[in-house]
Write a protein that holds these residues in place. Structure first.
Motif, PDB file in Angstrom:
ATOM      1  N   LYS A   1       0.814  -1.220   0.000  1.00 29.44           N
ATOM      2  CA  LYS A   1       0.000   0.000   0.000  1.00 29.44           C
ATOM      3  C   LYS A   1       0.850   1.275   0.000  1.00 29.44           C
ATOM      4  O   LYS A   1       0.326   2.357  -0.228  1.00 29.44           O
ATOM      5  CB  LYS A   1      -0.974  -0.002   1.170  1.00 29.44           C
ATOM      6  CG  LYS A   1      -0.315   0.004   2.534  1.00 29.44           C
ATOM      7  CD  LYS A   1      -1.350  -0.144   3.627  1.00 29.44           C
ATOM      8  CE  LYS A   1      -0.670  -0.265   4.983  1.00 29.44           C
ATOM      9  NZ  LYS A   1      -1.629  -0.559   6.031  1.00 29.44           N
ATOM     10  N   THR A   2       2.163   1.151   0.241  1.00 26.72           N
ATOM     11  CA  THR A   2       3.038   2.331   0.210  1.00 26.72           C
ATOM     12  C   THR A   2       3.737   2.494  -1.135  1.00 26.72           C
ATOM     13  O   THR A   2       4.551   3.395  -1.287  1.00 26.72           O
ATOM     14  CB  THR A   2       4.107   2.267   1.321  1.00 26.72           C
ATOM     15  OG1 THR A   2       5.047   1.225   1.008  1.00 26.72           O
ATOM     16  CG2 THR A   2       3.493   2.032   2.686  1.00 26.72           C
ATOM     17  N   LEU A   3       3.433   1.631  -2.105  1.00 34.92           N
ATOM     18  CA  LEU A   3       4.097   1.682  -3.403  1.00 34.92           C
ATOM     19  C   LEU A   3       3.266   2.486  -4.399  1.00 34.92           C
ATOM     20  O   LEU A   3       2.051   2.326  -4.480  1.00 34.92           O
ATOM     21  CB  LEU A   3       4.332   0.269  -3.939  1.00 34.92           C
ATOM     22  CG  LEU A   3       5.146  -0.648  -3.025  1.00 34.92           C
ATOM     23  CD1 LEU A   3       5.268  -2.035  -3.644  1.00 34.92           C
ATOM     24  CD2 LEU A   3       6.504  -0.055  -2.729  1.00 34.92           C
TER      25      LEU A   3
ATOM     26  N   LYS B   1     -10.204  -6.252   0.879  1.00 35.08           N
ATOM     27  CA  LYS B   1      -8.755  -6.455   0.922  1.00 35.08           C
ATOM     28  C   LYS B   1      -8.238  -6.999  -0.409  1.00 35.08           C
ATOM     29  O   LYS B   1      -7.222  -6.529  -0.933  1.00 35.08           O
ATOM     30  CB  LYS B   1      -8.389  -7.395   2.074  1.00 35.08           C
ATOM     31  CG  LYS B   1      -6.906  -7.538   2.298  1.00 35.08           C
ATOM     32  CD  LYS B   1      -6.611  -8.368   3.532  1.00 35.08           C
ATOM     33  CE  LYS B   1      -5.115  -8.473   3.770  1.00 35.08           C
ATOM     34  NZ  LYS B   1      -4.804  -9.263   4.966  1.00 35.08           N
ATOM     35  N   ALA B   2      -8.935  -7.984  -0.975  1.00 32.16           N
ATOM     36  CA  ALA B   2      -8.520  -8.550  -2.264  1.00 32.16           C
ATOM     37  C   ALA B   2      -8.647  -7.507  -3.374  1.00 32.16           C
ATOM     38  O   ALA B   2      -7.769  -7.400  -4.232  1.00 32.16           O
ATOM     39  CB  ALA B   2      -9.342  -9.792  -2.592  1.00 32.16           C
ATOM     40  N   HIS B   3      -9.726  -6.754  -3.353  1.00 31.87           N
ATOM     41  CA  HIS B   3      -9.930  -5.709  -4.359  1.00 31.87           C
ATOM     42  C   HIS B   3      -8.796  -4.689  -4.301  1.00 31.87           C
ATOM     43  O   HIS B   3      -8.200  -4.351  -5.318  1.00 31.87           O
ATOM     44  CB  HIS B   3     -11.285  -5.025  -4.138  1.00 31.87           C
ATOM     45  CG  HIS B   3     -11.533  -3.889  -5.072  1.00 31.87           C
ATOM     46  ND1 HIS B   3     -12.117  -4.063  -6.309  1.00 31.87           N
ATOM     47  CD2 HIS B   3     -11.258  -2.567  -4.969  1.00 31.87           C
ATOM     48  CE1 HIS B   3     -12.186  -2.894  -6.921  1.00 31.87           C
ATOM     49  NE2 HIS B   3     -11.678  -1.968  -6.125  1.00 31.87           N
ATOM     50  N   ARG B   4      -8.493  -4.209  -3.100  1.00 26.81           N
ATOM     51  CA  ARG B   4      -7.475  -3.172  -2.930  1.00 26.81           C
ATOM     52  C   ARG B   4      -6.075  -3.670  -3.297  1.00 26.81           C
ATOM     53  O   ARG B   4      -5.256  -2.895  -3.782  1.00 26.81           O
ATOM     54  CB  ARG B   4      -7.509  -2.634  -1.507  1.00 26.81           C
ATOM     55  CG  ARG B   4      -8.752  -1.801  -1.228  1.00 26.81           C
ATOM     56  CD  ARG B   4      -8.860  -1.415   0.227  1.00 26.81           C
ATOM     57  NE  ARG B   4      -7.609  -0.925   0.752  1.00 26.81           N
ATOM     58  CZ  ARG B   4      -7.301   0.363   0.887  1.00 26.81           C
ATOM     59  NH1 ARG B   4      -8.161   1.282   0.548  1.00 26.81           N
ATOM     60  NH2 ARG B   4      -6.130   0.720   1.373  1.00 26.81           N
ATOM     61  N   GLN B   5      -5.804  -4.958  -3.054  1.00 22.74           N
ATOM     62  CA  GLN B   5      -4.486  -5.493  -3.407  1.00 22.74           C
ATOM     63  C   GLN B   5      -4.177  -5.234  -4.879  1.00 22.74           C
ATOM     64  O   GLN B   5      -3.043  -4.920  -5.234  1.00 22.74           O
ATOM     65  CB  GLN B   5      -4.412  -6.994  -3.118  1.00 22.74           C
ATOM     66  CG  GLN B   5      -3.106  -7.617  -3.590  1.00 22.74           C
ATOM     67  CD  GLN B   5      -3.043  -9.115  -3.388  1.00 22.74           C
ATOM     68  OE1 GLN B   5      -3.786  -9.689  -2.605  1.00 22.74           O
ATOM     69  NE2 GLN B   5      -2.154  -9.769  -4.102  1.00 22.74           N
TER      70      GLN B   5
ATOM     71  N   ALA C   1      -6.310  -3.076  -7.025  1.00 24.23           N
ATOM     72  CA  ALA C   1      -6.689  -1.712  -7.421  1.00 24.23           C
ATOM     73  C   ALA C   1      -5.657  -0.673  -6.999  1.00 24.23           C
ATOM     74  O   ALA C   1      -5.494   0.342  -7.673  1.00 24.23           O
ATOM     75  CB  ALA C   1      -8.056  -1.357  -6.837  1.00 24.23           C
ATOM     76  N   ASP C   2      -4.978  -0.909  -5.882  1.00 20.73           N
ATOM     77  CA  ASP C   2      -3.994   0.057  -5.381  1.00 20.73           C
ATOM     78  C   ASP C   2      -2.594  -0.165  -5.947  1.00 20.73           C
ATOM     79  O   ASP C   2      -1.667   0.550  -5.596  1.00 20.73           O
ATOM     80  CB  ASP C   2      -3.925   0.003  -3.846  1.00 20.73           C
ATOM     81  CG  ASP C   2      -5.210   0.473  -3.188  1.00 20.73           C
ATOM     82  OD1 ASP C   2      -6.076   1.045  -3.881  1.00 20.73           O
ATOM     83  OD2 ASP C   2      -5.360   0.261  -1.968  1.00 20.73           O
ATOM     84  N   SER C   3      -2.442  -1.155  -6.818  1.00 26.26           N
ATOM     85  CA  SER C   3      -1.127  -1.499  -7.355  1.00 26.26           C
ATOM     86  C   SER C   3      -0.962  -0.946  -8.768  1.00 26.26           C
ATOM     87  O   SER C   3      -1.938  -0.807  -9.508  1.00 26.26           O
ATOM     88  CB  SER C   3      -0.965  -3.020  -7.371  1.00 26.26           C
ATOM     89  OG  SER C   3       0.333  -3.383  -7.768  1.00 26.26           O
ATOM     90  N   TYR C   4       0.279  -0.651  -9.128  1.00 22.91           N
ATOM     91  CA  TYR C   4       0.575  -0.130 -10.462  1.00 22.91           C
ATOM     92  C   TYR C   4       1.399  -1.099 -11.297  1.00 22.91           C
ATOM     93  O   TYR C   4       1.453  -0.970 -12.514  1.00 22.91           O
ATOM     94  CB  TYR C   4       1.287   1.223 -10.343  1.00 22.91           C
ATOM     95  CG  TYR C   4       0.350   2.270  -9.795  1.00 22.91           C
ATOM     96  CD1 TYR C   4      -0.418   3.056 -10.634  1.00 22.91           C
ATOM     97  CD2 TYR C   4       0.192   2.422  -8.413  1.00 22.91           C
ATOM     98  CE1 TYR C   4      -1.312   3.990 -10.133  1.00 22.91           C
ATOM     99  CE2 TYR C   4      -0.699   3.352  -7.905  1.00 22.91           C
ATOM    100  CZ  TYR C   4      -1.445   4.136  -8.765  1.00 22.91           C
ATOM    101  OH  TYR C   4      -2.347   5.039  -8.258  1.00 22.91           O
TER     102      TYR C   4
ATOM    103  N   LYS D   1       6.590   5.238  -1.095  1.00 23.31           N
ATOM    104  CA  LYS D   1       6.097   6.545  -0.651  1.00 23.31           C
ATOM    105  C   LYS D   1       6.563   6.888   0.754  1.00 23.31           C
ATOM    106  O   LYS D   1       6.750   8.045   1.083  1.00 23.31           O
ATOM    107  CB  LYS D   1       4.566   6.591  -0.680  1.00 23.31           C
ATOM    108  CG  LYS D   1       3.968   6.547  -2.063  1.00 23.31           C
ATOM    109  CD  LYS D   1       2.480   6.778  -2.030  1.00 23.31           C
ATOM    110  CE  LYS D   1       1.765   5.655  -1.307  1.00 23.31           C
ATOM    111  NZ  LYS D   1       0.314   5.704  -1.417  1.00 23.31           N
ATOM    112  N   SER D   2       6.697   5.866   1.606  1.00 25.50           N
ATOM    113  CA  SER D   2       7.149   6.098   2.983  1.00 25.50           C
ATOM    114  C   SER D   2       7.898   4.871   3.466  1.00 25.50           C
ATOM    115  O   SER D   2       7.539   3.742   3.130  1.00 25.50           O
ATOM    116  CB  SER D   2       5.960   6.392   3.904  1.00 25.50           C
ATOM    117  OG  SER D   2       5.060   5.300   3.923  1.00 25.50           O
ATOM    118  N   ALA D   3       8.942   5.099   4.243  1.00 28.74           N
ATOM    119  CA  ALA D   3       9.772   3.996   4.744  1.00 28.74           C
ATOM    120  C   ALA D   3       9.058   3.293   5.895  1.00 28.74           C
ATOM    121  O   ALA D   3       8.560   3.952   6.811  1.00 28.74           O
ATOM    122  CB  ALA D   3      11.120   4.527   5.204  1.00 28.74           C
TER     123      ALA D   3
END
Length: 192
Positions: free
Chosen positions: A21-23, A85-89, A91-94, A172-174
């Motif tokens: 989620k930070t990528l 959770k599965a959707h976001r895995q 949808a939030d990835s590039y 995006k953040s360490a």
């Protein structure tokens, strides 16, 4: 004493996955991704069977998989949290690489060793991405193990399954350091 690759050892002793989620973008293009995939393909492989392959998932494919995960989760009666959770895995990835285990018939190499090799490819891919300066994370989740999802979404054959999905991007953040295993508690020394 053998020649020591101190830089590689230092990397392995300090490596840290980055939460998916930070990528964010930018992500590696094909030219930047090729040496990462090449490094992962150098994984130990008994019998040279190559019991794995890669599926590179770019943004539009990840969005399609996010929708499929939601639909599949609803049809299976999964909880709203599981579906989200599965959707976001996805949808939030590039960018993500699915490592696909492909069992190969072999009189010498048992299926479990082929599974181990596919898992080793996941770790090699993760480490190669991190060593290349990208943030990376190895995920799976219920959708990755659901036959309906993997067959409809990725076209997997019946002898194939997802070993892992490696998400890659710009951190995006360490993340904070996390506790590591107590080496004394997990190590047995046998001298005789």
């Amino acid at each position: 004493m053998p020649d020591r690759n101190q830089a590689a050892l230092d990397f392995l002793l300090s490596r840290r996955s980055r939460p998916a989620k930070t990528l964010a973008p930018p992500v590696p293009d094909r030219a930047a991704l090729e040496p990462i995939l090449r490094a992962a393909a150098r994984t130990p492989d008994h019998g040279k069977l190559e019991p794995w392959r890669f599926i590179v998932l770019e943004r539009s494919a990840l969005l399609r998989l996010a929708e499929l995960a939601s639909a599949r989760g609803m049809s299976l009666g999964r909880s709203e949290d599981d579906i989200d959770k599965a959707h976001r895995q996805f949808a939030d990835s590039y960018l993500a690489i699915a490592v696909i285990e492909v069992q190969k018939p072999s009189p010498k190499i048992p299926p479990v060793e082929q599974t181990y090799s596919a898992g080793a490819v996941c770790l090699a891919l993760l480490n190669a991405a991190l060593a290349s300066g990208w943030g990376a994370n190895w995920l799976s989740g219920w959708a990755a193990h659901d036959r309906g999802f993997v067959e409809a979404g990725l076209g997997l054959a019946t002898d194939e399954r997802i070993a892992g999905i490696i998400h890659i991007g710009t951190e995006k953040s360490a993340p904070p350091e996390r506790p590591r295993p107590d080496l004394d508690a997990i190590t047995t020394w046998v001298s005789e």
